[in-house]
Design a protein around this motif. Structure first.
Motif, PDB file in Angstrom:
ATOM      1  N   GLN A 112       0.824  -1.206   0.000  1.00 34.00           N
ATOM      2  CA  GLN A 112       0.000   0.000   0.000  1.00 34.00           C
ATOM      3  C   GLN A 112       0.861   1.259   0.000  1.00 34.00           C
ATOM      4  O   GLN A 112       0.482   2.275  -0.591  1.00 34.00           O
ATOM      5  CB  GLN A 112      -0.923  -0.013   1.219  1.00 34.00           C
ATOM      6  N   LEU A 113       2.009   1.213   0.674  1.00 37.88           N
ATOM      7  CA  LEU A 113       2.917   2.357   0.636  1.00 37.88           C
ATOM      8  C   LEU A 113       3.496   2.552  -0.756  1.00 37.88           C
ATOM      9  O   LEU A 113       3.610   3.670  -1.257  1.00 37.88           O
ATOM     10  CB  LEU A 113       4.055   2.161   1.643  1.00 37.88           C
ATOM     11  N   ARG A 114       3.869   1.443  -1.390  1.00 36.08           N
ATOM     12  CA  ARG A 114       4.430   1.532  -2.737  1.00 36.08           C
ATOM     13  C   ARG A 114       3.400   2.027  -3.742  1.00 36.08           C
ATOM     14  O   ARG A 114       3.754   2.622  -4.765  1.00 36.08           O
ATOM     15  CB  ARG A 114       4.972   0.166  -3.157  1.00 36.08           C
ATOM     16  N   ASP A 115       2.120   1.773  -3.486  1.00 40.14           N
ATOM     17  CA  ASP A 115       1.069   2.246  -4.395  1.00 40.14           C
ATOM     18  C   ASP A 115       0.979   3.765  -4.432  1.00 40.14           C
ATOM     19  O   ASP A 115       0.421   4.334  -5.379  1.00 40.14           O
ATOM     20  CB  ASP A 115      -0.287   1.670  -3.983  1.00 40.14           C
ATOM     21  N   LEU A 116       1.512   4.445  -3.414  1.00 36.96           N
ATOM     22  CA  LEU A 116       1.495   5.907  -3.373  1.00 36.96           C
ATOM     23  C   LEU A 116       2.688   6.519  -4.092  1.00 36.96           C
ATOM     24  O   LEU A 116       2.733   7.728  -4.311  1.00 36.96           O
ATOM     25  CB  LEU A 116       1.492   6.397  -1.921  1.00 36.96           C
ATOM     26  N   MET A 117       3.670   5.701  -4.444  1.00 35.23           N
ATOM     27  CA  MET A 117       4.891   6.207  -5.057  1.00 35.23           C
ATOM     28  C   MET A 117       4.725   6.363  -6.562  1.00 35.23           C
ATOM     29  O   MET A 117       3.893   5.700  -7.179  1.00 35.23           O
ATOM     30  CB  MET A 117       6.046   5.237  -4.763  1.00 35.23           C
ATOM     31  N   PRO A 118       5.532   7.237  -7.159  1.00 33.85           N
ATOM     32  CA  PRO A 118       5.467   7.405  -8.620  1.00 33.85           C
ATOM     33  C   PRO A 118       5.781   6.102  -9.340  1.00 33.85           C
ATOM     34  O   PRO A 118       6.748   5.410  -9.013  1.00 33.85           O
ATOM     35  CB  PRO A 118       6.561   8.448  -8.892  1.00 33.85           C
ATOM     36  N   GLN A 119       4.960   5.734 -10.288  1.00 34.76           N
ATOM     37  CA  GLN A 119       5.163   4.540 -11.088  1.00 34.76           C
ATOM     38  C   GLN A 119       5.525   4.943 -12.508  1.00 34.76           C
ATOM     39  O   GLN A 119       5.009   5.937 -13.031  1.00 34.76           O
ATOM     40  CB  GLN A 119       3.905   3.657 -11.102  1.00 34.76           C
ATOM     41  N   GLU A 120       6.391   4.183 -13.138  1.00 37.24           N
ATOM     42  CA  GLU A 120       6.829   4.502 -14.491  1.00 37.24           C
ATOM     43  C   GLU A 120       5.641   4.462 -15.450  1.00 37.24           C
ATOM     44  O   GLU A 120       4.884   3.500 -15.505  1.00 37.24           O
ATOM     45  CB  GLU A 120       7.907   3.505 -14.935  1.00 37.24           C
ATOM     46  N   GLY A 121       5.460   5.545 -16.188  1.00 34.91           N
ATOM     47  CA  GLY A 121       4.390   5.608 -17.175  1.00 34.91           C
ATOM     48  C   GLY A 121       3.043   6.011 -16.623  1.00 34.91           C
ATOM     49  O   GLY A 121       2.039   5.957 -17.337  1.00 34.91           O
ATOM     50  N   SER A 122       2.968   6.397 -15.338  1.00 30.45           N
ATOM     51  CA  SER A 122       1.686   6.794 -14.748  1.00 30.45           C
ATOM     52  C   SER A 122       1.840   8.140 -14.043  1.00 30.45           C
ATOM     53  O   SER A 122       2.941   8.591 -13.753  1.00 30.45           O
ATOM     54  CB  SER A 122       1.197   5.733 -13.762  1.00 30.45           C
ATOM     55  N   VAL A 123       0.704   8.770 -13.757  1.00 28.12           N
ATOM     56  CA  VAL A 123       0.675  10.079 -13.106  1.00 28.12           C
ATOM     57  C   VAL A 123       0.390   9.894 -11.625  1.00 28.12           C
ATOM     58  O   VAL A 123      -0.524   9.154 -11.249  1.00 28.12           O
ATOM     59  CB  VAL A 123      -0.403  10.985 -13.743  1.00 28.12           C
ATOM     60  N   THR A 124       1.165  10.584 -10.775  1.00 25.25           N
ATOM     61  CA  THR A 124       0.932  10.559  -9.344  1.00 25.25           C
ATOM     62  C   THR A 124       0.566  11.965  -8.889  1.00 25.25           C
ATOM     63  O   THR A 124       1.394  12.885  -8.988  1.00 25.25           O
ATOM     64  CB  THR A 124       2.189  10.097  -8.575  1.00 25.25           C
ATOM     65  N   PRO A 125      -0.655  12.180  -8.420  1.00 28.87           N
ATOM     66  CA  PRO A 125      -1.089  13.535  -8.058  1.00 28.87           C
ATOM     67  C   PRO A 125      -0.188  14.214  -7.028  1.00 28.87           C
ATOM     68  O   PRO A 125       0.116  15.394  -7.144  1.00 28.87           O
ATOM     69  CB  PRO A 125      -2.502  13.316  -7.510  1.00 28.87           C
ATOM     70  N   VAL A 126       0.234  13.453  -5.995  1.00 35.52           N
ATOM     71  CA  VAL A 126       1.105  14.013  -4.956  1.00 35.52           C
ATOM     72  C   VAL A 126       2.476  13.357  -5.102  1.00 35.52           C
ATOM     73  O   VAL A 126       2.644  12.175  -4.809  1.00 35.52           O
ATOM     74  CB  VAL A 126       0.537  13.775  -3.547  1.00 35.52           C
ATOM     75  N   SER A 127       3.443  14.126  -5.576  1.00 35.94           N
ATOM     76  CA  SER A 127       4.784  13.588  -5.781  1.00 35.94           C
ATOM     77  C   SER A 127       5.509  13.412  -4.451  1.00 35.94           C
ATOM     78  O   SER A 127       5.065  13.909  -3.406  1.00 35.94           O
ATOM     79  CB  SER A 127       5.587  14.538  -6.680  1.00 35.94           C
ATOM     80  N   MET A 128       6.642  12.715  -4.492  1.00 33.18           N
ATOM     81  CA  MET A 128       7.420  12.520  -3.275  1.00 33.18           C
ATOM     82  C   MET A 128       7.965  13.856  -2.767  1.00 33.18           C
ATOM     83  O   MET A 128       8.111  14.057  -1.553  1.00 33.18           O
ATOM     84  CB  MET A 128       8.568  11.546  -3.533  1.00 33.18           C
ATOM     85  N   ALA A 129       8.244  14.782  -3.681  1.00 40.70           N
ATOM     86  CA  ALA A 129       8.695  16.115  -3.261  1.00 40.70           C
ATOM     87  C   ALA A 129       7.615  16.822  -2.450  1.00 40.70           C
ATOM     88  O   ALA A 129       7.909  17.517  -1.461  1.00 40.70           O
ATOM     89  CB  ALA A 129       9.069  16.949  -4.491  1.00 40.70           C
ATOM     90  N   LYS A 130       6.339  16.641  -2.854  1.00 36.84           N
ATOM     91  CA  LYS A 130       5.235  17.256  -2.106  1.00 36.84           C
ATOM     92  C   LYS A 130       5.078  16.621  -0.728  1.00 36.84           C
ATOM     93  O   LYS A 130       4.821  17.314   0.264  1.00 36.84           O
ATOM     94  CB  LYS A 130       3.928  17.122  -2.893  1.00 36.84           C
ATOM     95  N   TRP A 131       5.252  15.286  -0.650  1.00 37.69           N
ATOM     96  CA  TRP A 131       5.184  14.633   0.662  1.00 37.69           C
ATOM     97  C   TRP A 131       6.280  15.180   1.587  1.00 37.69           C
ATOM     98  O   TRP A 131       6.051  15.401   2.778  1.00 37.69           O
ATOM     99  CB  TRP A 131       5.340  13.120   0.523  1.00 37.69           C
ATOM    100  N   ARG A 132       7.462  15.391   1.010  1.00 33.41           N
ATOM    101  CA  ARG A 132       8.554  15.930   1.822  1.00 33.41           C
ATOM    102  C   ARG A 132       8.254  17.362   2.276  1.00 33.41           C
ATOM    103  O   ARG A 132       8.576  17.736   3.415  1.00 33.41           O
ATOM    104  CB  ARG A 132       9.860  15.886   1.027  1.00 33.41           C
ATOM    105  N   GLN A 133       7.660  18.151   1.412  1.00 31.84           N
ATOM    106  CA  GLN A 133       7.275  19.510   1.804  1.00 31.84           C
ATOM    107  C   GLN A 133       6.229  19.482   2.923  1.00 31.84           C
ATOM    108  O   GLN A 133       6.285  20.284   3.868  1.00 31.84           O
ATOM    109  CB  GLN A 133       6.729  20.266   0.600  1.00 31.84           C
ATOM    110  N   MET A 134       5.298  18.543   2.807  1.00 33.96           N
ATOM    111  CA  MET A 134       4.287  18.408   3.864  1.00 33.96           C
ATOM    112  C   MET A 134       4.927  17.990   5.169  1.00 33.96           C
ATOM    113  O   MET A 134       4.571  18.486   6.246  1.00 33.96           O
ATOM    114  CB  MET A 134       3.230  17.387   3.429  1.00 33.96           C
ATOM    115  N   MET A 135       5.902  17.089   5.086  1.00 38.00           N
ATOM    116  CA  MET A 135       6.610  16.643   6.283  1.00 38.00           C
ATOM    117  C   MET A 135       7.347  17.814   6.938  1.00 38.00           C
ATOM    118  O   MET A 135       7.331  17.954   8.175  1.00 38.00           O
ATOM    119  CB  MET A 135       7.597  15.540   5.891  1.00 38.00           C
TER     120      MET A 135
END
Length: 598
Positions: A480-503
């Protein structure tokens, strides 16, 4: 009359890591691995032969009234019985004397009992063993204030033997002019057994078809590959020296042993002994098989990563312990989670395969699952992090994972819970316990009398079955954690950079800013399907019946009053998993993994 003698080595991790030097850890682990086993090379067998005692350690067909029978002889412990007292008294005397000479400061417990029946004698011996665990012991050898002490352990120094002197001439030991007695013995073994090239413990981690094709590092500075070839420049490789200490332990062992003991209460002593010995051997077989499967995964990754094949490859992992249902090793940080999940999945399958005869003969009507599982901890840290500050944290992580495992069926059930893993990233040396570290590093004030915990740390390895999921409110698992990560060829609304900014915003106690960053990221995403998929993945991580204030955090309640206890999220967990995710390799052919969801 029956007589039982039980022995268990205690605090093995403390003993292994006491000098905080890798080569001493390797030597100590190899020496302990040879201590107790049902082979002719074990110290136990040599003690039996030296004392001229008859036993069934190697030949289980031997059976006289003077024969010492072994119910267990793996993993730093052995349980033995005899119909005569003298053989066990001789064994105890010779064994403890040998132990004081080979492992002077190793803590152990033992107990000797007698009773008219084997089962009663064993119960009395187990009670004696439990009492010995709670009895303070004086550690020998004693060091007075007038004795010089070895700086790494604080124990008194001794003159170096010729073997230890030869080992200390090597570059890695050149600054050691005086050692405590245990470290001195480790250095002797390191030199005498030529542990630079061969060692029995590491062979049990190595797949049979890879014997001779795999080596393990003995120097983390010179031989351990902290990063793959994707980092071309030397300064990049030097900057990334992250590694992980993994500790995994079996679940449900006590449940299975209690059921086995109950099933055998009306059986003969011969059958009783055979059943427990078969169980001990099968458990060890399953652990070795699972470790080899996980090592094969690392081997395949390294081969694909480097896009070459050599006759002998040094893997970025170092075996430390493999005994009973217990495994400890160092591993390259980005490969650690895959190693641990592969081991846990393989252990479940291999234990079912190895224990099939035990269940068929003795536990067919027990109602138990025909397998046991394993849970563990992963501690991420820098290569220079002191080992003595690592092992107590990784053991605490293992305990945290086991708490999640037990949450499914409870502690009073005879069902074994599913495998789970807990992980944590430590950035500096500390003697604090895990609960203090988690409070300090992952809990932040976000309002008046309100606190937000940004990580859960422990997760199930695989999705829960329908029956298991109905029993728990929180069925979170790693994928489930990996499902939130960017996947090759797909769009992720909240990038890992955004998660880090939120943190960062949460760490600055600004929850409103974290919310703004999240909602802004969702608004900027133009792919409605991607947003729906992403929010569905978020919902999977939220416990049942939890009151969600946002998609990514929820309210915690507890106690009899049901009052609010703060907020919970998973941001830190997804950041850790993403940071240590192995590089995506187009030419990586890993082969089948026991984890069906991967």
């Amino acid at each position: 009359m029956y007589y039982c003698y039980l022995f268990e080595a205690k605090s093995i991790q403390d003993y292994l890591f006491q000098s905080n030097k890798l080569k001493d850890v390797i030597a100590a682990s190899e020496r302990l691995d040879r201590l107790i086993d049902s082979t002719k090379d074990s110290v136990l067998d040599q003690v039996l032969k030296a004392a001229e005692l008859e036993s069934d350690l190697l030949n289980r067909d031997v059976n006289t009234e003077h024969t010492i029978h072994f119910l267990r002889c793996k993993g730093g412990a052995f349980y033995a019985y005899c119909q005569q007292q003298a053989p066990l008294v001789s064994l105890r005397s010779a064994w403890t004397l040998t132990l004081s000479q080979l492992f002077p400061s190793l803590i152990y417990t033992d107990a000797l009992s007698e009773a008219p029946s084997l089962k009663v004698a064993l119960d009395k011996a187990m009670a004696g063993l439990n009492a010995a665990r709670n009895t303070p012991q004086v550690n020998f050898p004693l060091s007075s204030t007038l004795i010089e002490r070895y700086s790494r352990t604080g124990n008194g120094v001794v003159p170096l033997s010729s073997l230890a002197q030869r080992a200390c001439v090597k570059d890695e030991f050149k600054n050691d002019s005086a050692l405590d007695i245990d470290t001195e013995l480790h250095r002797q073994a390191y030199q005498a057994f030529d542990m630079r090239e061969t060692a029995a413990l590491q062979d049990r981690f190595t797949p049979e078809n890879r014997q001779g094709a795999i080596r393990y590092p003995i120097d983390f500075e010179k031989e351990f590959a902290f990063s793959g070839p994707q980092l071309k420049r030397k300064h990049q490789r030097e900057a990334i020296k992250d590694m992980a200490l993994i500790h995994i332990d079996g679940n449900g062992l006590g449940i299975l042993l209690r059921q086995l003991k109950s099933a055998l209460k009306d059986q003969s002593d011969t059958v009783y002994c055979q059943a427990f010995r078969d169980f001990s051997e099968a458990l060890n077989k399953a652990t070795v098989a699972a470790a080899r499967i996980a090592t094969e995964q690392v081997y395949q990754h390294v081969i694909a990563e480097n896009d070459f094949y050599e006759a002998c490859i040094t893997l970025p992992m170092r075996p430390i312990v493999l005994g009973g249902d217990d495994v400890t090793l160092f591993c390259r940080a980005d490969l650690a989670l895959d190693y641990a999940t592969t081991f846990c999945c393989a252990f479940k399958q291999e234990s079912e395969r190895a224990l099939v005869d035990v269940f068929k003969r003795y536990l067919s009507d027990s109602g138990l699952f025909p397998y046991i599982t394993a849970s563990g901890g992963i501690l991420y840290h820098k290569a220079g992090h002191p080992f003595s500050h690592s092992h107590h944290l990784v053991e605490a992580l293992c305990d945290k994972a086991k708490v999640l495992t037990k949450s499914v069926y409870g502690t009073q059930s005879n069902k074994v819970g599913p495998a789970a893993l807990a992980f944590y990233r430590v950035s500096n040396a500390t003697q604090s316990d895990l609960s203090q570290l988690l409070t300090q590093a992952q809990t932040f004030s976000v309002g008046e009398d309100q606190r937000l915990t940004v990580g859960q740390s422990s997760y199930f390895v695989e999705p829960l079955s329908t029956t298991e999921a109905d029993k728990v409110k929180d069925g979170r698992f790693l994928q489930q954690l990996r499902d939130l990560m960017p996947q090759e060829g797909s769009v992720t609304p909240v990038s890992m950079a955004k998660w880090r900014q939120m943190m960062t915003a949460i760490a600055q106690h600004d929850l409103d800013e974290a919310k703004r960053i999240y909602h802004r990221a969702i608004e900027l995403c133009l792919d409605a399907d991607a947003i729906a998929t992403f929010k569905s993945a978020l919902q999977q991580l939220v416990p049942k019946d939890a009151l969600c204030h946002e998609d990514w955090y929820w309210q915690l309640t507890g106690g009899e009053d049901g009052k609010m206890k703060g907020y919970q999220s998973f941001i830190n967990d997804v950041l850790i998993v993403h940071h240590f995710e192995p590089a995506l390799l187009t030419n990586n052919v890993k082969g089948d993994t026991p984890c069906s969801h991967k």
